[in-house]
Write a protein that holds these residues in place. Structure first.
Motif, PDB file in Angstrom:
ATOM      1  N   GLY A  33       0.807  -1.216   0.000  1.00 43.58           N
ATOM      2  CA  GLY A  33       0.000   0.000   0.000  1.00 43.58           C
ATOM      3  C   GLY A  33       0.840   1.266   0.000  1.00 43.58           C
ATOM      4  O   GLY A  33       0.307   2.374   0.090  1.00 43.58           O
ATOM      5  N   PHE A  34       2.171   1.101  -0.107  1.00 48.92           N
ATOM      6  CA  PHE A  34       3.122   2.215  -0.224  1.00 48.92           C
ATOM      7  C   PHE A  34       3.977   2.018  -1.464  1.00 48.92           C
ATOM      8  O   PHE A  34       5.190   2.277  -1.446  1.00 48.92           O
ATOM      9  CB  PHE A  34       4.017   2.278   1.013  1.00 48.92           C
ATOM     10  CG  PHE A  34       3.447   3.061   2.165  1.00 48.92           C
ATOM     11  CD1 PHE A  34       3.821   4.374   2.404  1.00 48.92           C
ATOM     12  CD2 PHE A  34       2.519   2.481   3.014  1.00 48.92           C
ATOM     13  CE1 PHE A  34       3.307   5.091   3.469  1.00 48.92           C
ATOM     14  CE2 PHE A  34       1.996   3.190   4.086  1.00 48.92           C
ATOM     15  CZ  PHE A  34       2.378   4.500   4.324  1.00 48.92           C
ATOM     16  N   ALA A  35       3.365   1.588  -2.555  1.00 50.51           N
ATOM     17  CA  ALA A  35       4.130   1.239  -3.763  1.00 50.51           C
ATOM     18  C   ALA A  35       4.850   2.422  -4.389  1.00 50.51           C
ATOM     19  O   ALA A  35       5.804   2.235  -5.143  1.00 50.51           O
ATOM     20  CB  ALA A  35       3.206   0.597  -4.794  1.00 50.51           C
ATOM     21  N   ASN A  36       4.416   3.637  -4.090  1.00 52.35           N
ATOM     22  CA  ASN A  36       5.051   4.824  -4.663  1.00 52.35           C
ATOM     23  C   ASN A  36       6.118   5.418  -3.749  1.00 52.35           C
ATOM     24  O   ASN A  36       6.677   6.472  -4.064  1.00 52.35           O
ATOM     25  CB  ASN A  36       3.996   5.884  -4.970  1.00 52.35           C
ATOM     26  CG  ASN A  36       2.959   5.387  -5.956  1.00 52.35           C
ATOM     27  OD1 ASN A  36       3.297   4.677  -6.898  1.00 52.35           O
ATOM     28  ND2 ASN A  36       1.698   5.727  -5.740  1.00 52.35           N
ATOM     29  N   HIS A  37       6.384   4.753  -2.634  1.00 53.31           N
ATOM     30  CA  HIS A  37       7.408   5.198  -1.700  1.00 53.31           C
ATOM     31  C   HIS A  37       8.644   4.297  -1.783  1.00 53.31           C
ATOM     32  O   HIS A  37       8.535   3.097  -2.042  1.00 53.31           O
ATOM     33  CB  HIS A  37       6.890   5.126  -0.256  1.00 53.31           C
ATOM     34  CG  HIS A  37       5.950   6.222   0.122  1.00 53.31           C
ATOM     35  ND1 HIS A  37       4.694   6.373  -0.426  1.00 53.31           N
ATOM     36  CD2 HIS A  37       6.085   7.232   1.035  1.00 53.31           C
ATOM     37  CE1 HIS A  37       4.095   7.421   0.126  1.00 53.31           C
ATOM     38  NE2 HIS A  37       4.924   7.956   1.006  1.00 53.31           N
ATOM     39  N   ARG A  38       9.815   4.879  -1.534  1.00 52.60           N
ATOM     40  CA  ARG A  38      10.985   4.046  -1.258  1.00 52.60           C
ATOM     41  C   ARG A  38      10.706   3.254   0.019  1.00 52.60           C
ATOM     42  O   ARG A  38      10.003   3.722   0.914  1.00 52.60           O
ATOM     43  CB  ARG A  38      12.228   4.916  -1.053  1.00 52.60           C
ATOM     44  CG  ARG A  38      12.625   5.757  -2.257  1.00 52.60           C
ATOM     45  CD  ARG A  38      13.839   6.604  -1.920  1.00 52.60           C
ATOM     46  NE  ARG A  38      14.169   7.528  -3.011  1.00 52.60           N
ATOM     47  CZ  ARG A  38      13.647   8.746  -3.143  1.00 52.60           C
ATOM     48  NH1 ARG A  38      12.769   9.188  -2.244  1.00 52.60           N
ATOM     49  NH2 ARG A  38      13.991   9.519  -4.146  1.00 52.60           N
ATOM     50  N   LEU A  39      11.277   2.062   0.111  1.00 54.13           N
ATOM     51  CA  LEU A  39      11.002   1.217   1.262  1.00 54.13           C
ATOM     52  C   LEU A  39      11.385   1.912   2.569  1.00 54.13           C
ATOM     53  O   LEU A  39      10.605   1.891   3.534  1.00 54.13           O
ATOM     54  CB  LEU A  39      11.730  -0.122   1.137  1.00 54.13           C
ATOM     55  CG  LEU A  39      11.539  -1.082   2.323  1.00 54.13           C
ATOM     56  CD1 LEU A  39      10.064  -1.385   2.553  1.00 54.13           C
ATOM     57  CD2 LEU A  39      12.324  -2.363   2.096  1.00 54.13           C
ATOM     58  N   ASP A  40      12.550   2.525   2.619  1.00 54.79           N
ATOM     59  CA  ASP A  40      12.965   3.179   3.852  1.00 54.79           C
ATOM     60  C   ASP A  40      12.007   4.291   4.245  1.00 54.79           C
ATOM     61  O   ASP A  40      11.686   4.471   5.424  1.00 54.79           O
ATOM     62  CB  ASP A  40      14.389   3.733   3.705  1.00 54.79           C
ATOM     63  CG  ASP A  40      14.956   4.182   5.042  1.00 54.79           C
ATOM     64  OD1 ASP A  40      15.215   3.315   5.891  1.00 54.79           O
ATOM     65  OD2 ASP A  40      15.122   5.404   5.234  1.00 54.79           O
ATOM     66  N   ASP A  41      11.518   5.029   3.253  1.00 49.18           N
ATOM     67  CA  ASP A  41      10.547   6.089   3.543  1.00 49.18           C
ATOM     68  C   ASP A  41       9.227   5.499   4.033  1.00 49.18           C
ATOM     69  O   ASP A  41       8.599   6.029   4.958  1.00 49.18           O
ATOM     70  CB  ASP A  41      10.299   6.934   2.294  1.00 49.18           C
ATOM     71  CG  ASP A  41      11.493   7.799   1.918  1.00 49.18           C
ATOM     72  OD1 ASP A  41      12.342   8.044   2.799  1.00 49.18           O
ATOM     73  OD2 ASP A  41      11.577   8.219   0.746  1.00 49.18           O
ATOM     74  N   ALA A  42       8.800   4.408   3.408  1.00 51.08           N
ATOM     75  CA  ALA A  42       7.557   3.763   3.830  1.00 51.08           C
ATOM     76  C   ALA A  42       7.656   3.289   5.276  1.00 51.08           C
ATOM     77  O   ALA A  42       6.727   3.487   6.085  1.00 51.08           O
ATOM     78  CB  ALA A  42       7.232   2.593   2.904  1.00 51.08           C
ATOM     79  N   LEU A  43       8.780   2.659   5.625  1.00 49.13           N
ATOM     80  CA  LEU A  43       8.963   2.190   6.998  1.00 49.13           C
ATOM     81  C   LEU A  43       8.922   3.358   7.972  1.00 49.13           C
ATOM     82  O   LEU A  43       8.306   3.269   9.053  1.00 49.13           O
ATOM     83  CB  LEU A  43      10.281   1.445   7.121  1.00 49.13           C
ATOM     84  CG  LEU A  43      10.447   0.167   6.288  1.00 49.13           C
ATOM     85  CD1 LEU A  43      11.828  -0.431   6.526  1.00 49.13           C
ATOM     86  CD2 LEU A  43       9.362  -0.845   6.595  1.00 49.13           C
ATOM     87  N   ALA A  44       9.550   4.450   7.610  1.00 56.53           N
ATOM     88  CA  ALA A  44       9.582   5.614   8.493  1.00 56.53           C
ATOM     89  C   ALA A  44       8.185   6.186   8.712  1.00 56.53           C
ATOM     90  O   ALA A  44       7.812   6.539   9.837  1.00 56.53           O
ATOM     91  CB  ALA A  44      10.513   6.682   7.923  1.00 56.53           C
TER      92      ALA A  44
END
Length: 340
Positions: A33-44
Motif C-alpha cells: 500500500g506504499f508502492a510509490n514510496h521508497r522502502l525506507d521512507d515507507a517504513l519511516a
C-alpha cells in the motif's frame, strides 16, 4: 545470509507501543500500500504514524530478492526495523516480479513453477534473516489448461518444498486462502494442511476481508475456526461476494467483534492493513486506518458473542464476483482476479 544481531528466525515479536491496541493487539501496515514510496521512507512513515509493524511485500522496488547484494540489503532493512521498533511479516504477492507480462506468474500450479519455488525459498531466507513472524504465500489461480487434479498435485509438491525450506530456517509459514485461487477458503486450507502431513510450521494467513467475501460463517467465527494455526492476519473491509479490498467503514464488516475474537483466541501477531490499491494516498489512508482500528479495539467486546461454529465443517462454495482489475467471467477459479 545470517541474521543480524538482535533478530533471527526465532525472534519474538517486539511490539511498538504506539501501534498496540487494547489487550495487546498489534497493528501493522502492508508495504504494497506504499508502492510509490521508497522502502525506507515507507517504513519511516508507518513507524511515525504509530504502527507496530509492517507486512513487507518483496517486490522490485521493496527489497527485490533477485537483485544483487541481497544479504547486505536484508541486513540494512533488519537494522532499520530495529531502529524503528517495527515487527515484520514477509508477504509474497508481488504482481509482476517474476514475469513482466503475466500477473503473479508463474505460480506453483504452472507447468514450470521453478521461478516461483525459488522466489519462495528466497522469501523464507529473507524472513529468517529479518526475524519475521511469518512468511505468507498462496496457491495461485489454476491455469485453464491444467486439470484440477494435476493442479492439486503440483500445489502439494510445491508447498512441500517450501515447508522443507521453512523447517530448515526455523520460519513459520502463513498460507493464505485467496478468493479465486485453487485454495480460496478455510476448508481448502485444512485439506492442504492434511495432505502435507500437518507440518508444525504450516500455519494460516487469515485475511479478514476474505472471510466476509466468501466464508459461510460470521467473520469472528472464522478467527475462532483457525485459531490454533493462525500466524498472520491481514485486515481490510469487504462486501459479500466481491473480492475488493476496501477502506474501513466502506464495506460490510463490523470490526469490534473481529478484534475481540483475535484477542479472545490469544493472537499476538501483526494485524496488518491490506490496501494495495491505495498507494496514491498512502500516508493519509494509513493514518485513517490506524485511527479506525484503535477505536474498534476500544469498542471490542470482552467475550465472544457470535454463534458457535461446527469445527471442520465444509463450507458451501460461493464465487466472488470480479474485482476492479478485470471484467466478470463465468468461473472465478480460472481467472486471476486478485486485487492485492
Amino acid at each position: 545470509m545470517t541474521a543480524p544481531e538482535g533478530r533471527g528466525a526465532h525472534a519474538a515479536p517486539t511490539p511498538a507501543a504506539g501501534g498496540t491496541g487494547e489487550d495487546g493487539l498489534r497493528f501493522g501496515y502492508g508495504t504494497n500500500g506504499f508502492a510509490n514510496h521508497r522502502l525506507d521512507d515507507a517504513l519511516a512513515v508507518v513507524a511515525e504514524l504509530g504502527y507496530a509493524g509492517v507486512a513487507l511485500t518483496l517486490d522490485h522496488d521493496h527489497l527485490d530478492p533477485f537483485a544483487p547484494g541481497l544479504a547486505g540489503r536484508v541486513a540494512a532493512v533488519a537494522r532499520r526495523l530495529d531502529q524503528l521498533g517495527l515487527g515484520v511479516v514477509v508477504e509474497t504477492g508481488a504482481r509482476y516480479l517474476l514475469d513482466p507480462w503475466h500477473k503473479h506468474a508463474p505460480t506453483l500450479l504452472h507447468d514450470d513453477p521453478a521461478r516461483r519455488i525459488e522466489f519462495l525459498r528466497r522469501a523464507v531466507r529473507v524472513g529468517a534473516d529479518l526475524g519475521a513472524e511469518a512468511v505468507s504465500f498462496w496457491a495461485g489461480v489454476r491455469p485453464a489448461a491444467v486439470a484440477p487434479a494435476l493442479a492439486w498435485e503440483r500445489l502439494i509438491a510445491g508447498c512441500a518444498t517450501v515447508v522443507d525450506a521453512a523447517d530448515a530456517a526455523g520460519v513459520r509459514i502463513g498460507f493464505e486462502p485467496e478468493p479465486g485461487m485453487l485454495v480460496e477458503d478455510i476448508a481448502g486450507w485444512r485439506r492442504l494442511h492434511s495432505a502435507l502431513g500437518a507440518p508444525a510450521c504450516f500455519g494460516v494467513t487469515l485475511d479478514i476481508g476474505h472471510c466476509r467475501c466468501l466464508e459461510p460463517w460470521p467473520v469472528p467465527d472464522c478467527v475462532h475456526e483457525v485459531a490454533a494455526h493462525l500466524v498472520n492476519v491481514q485486515i481490510d473491509d469487504m462486501r459479500r461476494g466481491v473480492h475488493e479490498h476496501l477502506e474501513f467503514g466502506t464495506g460490510e464488516i463490523d470490526f469490534p467483534p473481529v478484534l475481540g475474537a483475535l484477542r479472545d483466541v490469544g493472537y499476538r501477531g501483526l494485524v496488518a492493513v491490506e490496501l494495495p490499491r491505495h498507494s496514491h494516498a498512502a500516508p493519509t489512508v494509513a493514518a485513517r486506518s490506524l485511527d479506525f482500528l484503535r477505536a474498534a479495539a476500544v469498542a471490542a467486546p470482552h467475550e465472544r458473542t457470535s454463534a458457535a461454529v461446527a469445527p471442520h465443517q465444509t463450507p458451501p462454495r460461493l464465487l466472488c464476483s470480479a474485482s476492479t482489475d478485470a471484467p466478470a467471467t463465468p468461473d472465478v477459479a480460472d481467472t486471476d482476479r486478485r486485487v492485492d
